[in-house]
Design a protein around this motif. Structure first.
Motif, PDB file in Angstrom:
ATOM      1  N   ASP A   1      -5.533   3.073   7.745  1.00  0.00           N
ATOM      2  CA  ASP A   1      -4.356   2.297   7.360  1.00  0.00           C
ATOM      3  C   ASP A   1      -4.738   0.909   6.868  1.00  0.00           C
ATOM      4  O   ASP A   1      -4.022   0.310   6.062  1.00  0.00           O
TER       5      ASP A   1
ATOM      6  N   SER B   1       1.845   2.588   0.108  1.00  0.00           N
ATOM      7  CA  SER B   1       2.891   2.869   1.077  1.00  0.00           C
ATOM      8  C   SER B   1       3.042   4.370   1.311  1.00  0.00           C
ATOM      9  O   SER B   1       3.138   4.836   2.449  1.00  0.00           O
TER      10      SER B   1
ATOM     11  N   SER C   1      -0.017   5.670   3.262  1.00  0.00           N
ATOM     12  CA  SER C   1       0.048   5.312   4.670  1.00  0.00           C
ATOM     13  C   SER C   1       1.040   6.192   5.412  1.00  0.00           C
ATOM     14  O   SER C   1       0.780   6.664   6.526  1.00  0.00           O
ATOM     15  N   THR C   2       2.198   6.459   4.786  1.00  0.00           N
ATOM     16  CA  THR C   2       3.217   7.300   5.414  1.00  0.00           C
ATOM     17  C   THR C   2       2.719   8.725   5.582  1.00  0.00           C
ATOM     18  O   THR C   2       2.890   9.336   6.642  1.00  0.00           O
TER      19      THR C   2
ATOM     20  N   TRP D   1      -5.187   1.207   3.280  1.00  0.00           N
ATOM     21  CA  TRP D   1      -3.918   1.224   2.559  1.00  0.00           C
ATOM     22  C   TRP D   1      -3.352  -0.187   2.419  1.00  0.00           C
ATOM     23  O   TRP D   1      -2.822  -0.553   1.360  1.00  0.00           O
TER      24      TRP D   1
ATOM     25  N   LEU E   1       4.591  -2.247   5.931  1.00  0.00           N
ATOM     26  CA  LEU E   1       3.313  -1.575   5.745  1.00  0.00           C
ATOM     27  C   LEU E   1       2.245  -2.162   6.671  1.00  0.00           C
ATOM     28  O   LEU E   1       1.494  -1.423   7.326  1.00  0.00           O
TER      29      LEU E   1
ATOM     30  N   SER F   1       2.973  -1.099  10.238  1.00  0.00           N
ATOM     31  CA  SER F   1       2.540   0.270  10.500  1.00  0.00           C
ATOM     32  C   SER F   1       1.053   0.332  10.798  1.00  0.00           C
ATOM     33  O   SER F   1       0.615   1.024  11.725  1.00  0.00           O
TER      34      SER F   1
ATOM     35  N   PHE G   1       7.713  -5.240   0.683  1.00  0.00           N
ATOM     36  CA  PHE G   1       7.224  -4.000   1.279  1.00  0.00           C
ATOM     37  C   PHE G   1       5.970  -4.209   2.123  1.00  0.00           C
ATOM     38  O   PHE G   1       5.623  -3.360   2.942  1.00  0.00           O
TER      39      PHE G   1
ATOM     40  N   SER H   1       9.056   5.113  -0.009  1.00  0.00           N
ATOM     41  CA  SER H   1       7.973   4.299  -0.560  1.00  0.00           C
ATOM     42  C   SER H   1       8.142   4.044  -2.053  1.00  0.00           C
ATOM     43  O   SER H   1       7.476   3.172  -2.612  1.00  0.00           O
TER      44      SER H   1
ATOM     45  N   ALA I   1      -2.535  -2.303  -0.924  1.00  0.00           N
ATOM     46  CA  ALA I   1      -1.244  -2.934  -1.190  1.00  0.00           C
ATOM     47  C   ALA I   1      -1.395  -4.424  -1.470  1.00  0.00           C
ATOM     48  O   ALA I   1      -0.740  -4.973  -2.361  1.00  0.00           O
TER      49      ALA I   1
END
Length: 312
Positions: free
Chosen positions: A128, A285, A288-289, A131, A116, A119, A112, A252, A135
């Motif tokens: 981001d 995730s 961030s989305t 994020w 990520l 993005s 993942f 996610s 992660a």
């Protein structure tokens, strides 16, 4: 995905969202069940053989369903589709190789990182980066939990899962370009066929005649349907009913779903430290989305305001 067109044009009845939410979660579960079934093939045909079976069956289904007309294709269309096929082949093969060495939940969590990080790079938002940092901390935390059986994680397995994530990012980038350059799903169909052609020789060398065993072929069909055909169909319908942000947040959850499927289907129990690490990656995730969705809505409002002011 190209199917996101029209996702925001649905009615405001939120009760109608529930079946669509179930479809997205069902699609994610189907993908992970497909991966679990594929892992049962490793003893017979190896990871490369399992990847070959999945890609060949999926490629044939796509070619039959789409029937791409490629005679008039330009050099650019062929190159984009070929690159798309290479990323698809490398993503599947490296993921299956990782899955033969580390638990399903750990492999998906590491994978993942690819989309990520992509993005974060594409949006250029500082938030981001936070994020992504979260992660990364989650993935690093996986190492403290080991493989769930008292041993440490296989470093090569982790590296292969991260490699699959990198090719997943390439897949995402090329998906948009191929979708814009080729009509309908013809680019994906051709890319699927190219991916099958690339991986099949490796699978044949690895597994030989075992690939043609009826039991192996039957499982290969199940893997292809569960990992490609079923989830794509469910997601296509769900995207017509859900906002893109909601759809992305639900997707996610895949690392967590993978951990559950790994436990139920493959008896891969993860220690509590790994469970926490997976939860951290899911949160990063989803965050961030959701953040990207808010930024898009703000940009749309600003554009509408400027347009209204200019038209006065």
């Amino acid at each position: 995905m190209s199917a996101t067109t029209g996702a925001g044009q649905r009615t405001g009845d939120r009760r109608g969202d529930l079946p669509a939410v179930g479809m997205v979660l069902g699609a994610a579960a189907s993908v992970q069940v497909g991966a679990g079934v594929a892992s049962s093939l490793f003893a017979s045909v190896g990871p490369a053989g399992a990847a070959a079976l999945r890609l060949v069956v999926a490629g044939l289904v796509m070619l039959i369903a789409v029937r791409p007309r490629v005679r008039s294709w330009t050099r650019r269309q062929w190159l984009l589709s070929a690159g798309f096929g290479v990323s698809l082949a490398a993503m599947n093969t490296s993921f299956y190789e990782a899955l033969s060495r580390i638990p399903l939940g750990v492999a998906v969590t590491c994978e993942f990182l690819g989309p990520l990080v992509l993005s974060a790079v594409l949006t250029h938002r500082r938030r981001d980066l936070l994020w992504v940092g979260l992660a990364l901390a989650g993935v690093a935390g996986l190492g403290f939990g080991g493989d769930g059986a008292g041993g440490s994680l296989d470093p090569l397995g982790v590296l292969l899962a991260l490699t699959a994530g990198a090719f997943w990012a390439c897949y995402v980038l090329l998906s948009a370009r191929v979708g814009a350059a080729t009509p309908g799903q013809s680019g994906l169909a051709v890319a699927s066929a190219i991916a099958a052609l690339l991986v099949t020789p490796v699978g044949v060398v690895t597994a030989g005649a075992d690939l043609l065993h009826p039991h192996v072929l039957a499982l290969g069909l199940v893997v292809a349907l569960a990992s490609s055909v079923v989830p794509y169909s469910l997601e296509l319908v769900a995207l017509r009913r859900l906002p893109e942000r909601t759809f992305g947040v639900l997707l996610s959850l895949e690392p967590a779903i993978a951990a559950v499927v790994g436990f139920l289907l493959l008896s891969q129990a993860l220690p509590w430290t790994s469970v926490v690490a997976v939860a951290v990656v899911v949160a990063a995730s989803a965050g961030s989305t959701a953040s990207a969705g808010r930024e898009r809505r703000r940009a749309d409002r600003d554009l509408a305001t400027r347009a209204a002011g200019g038209g006065g």
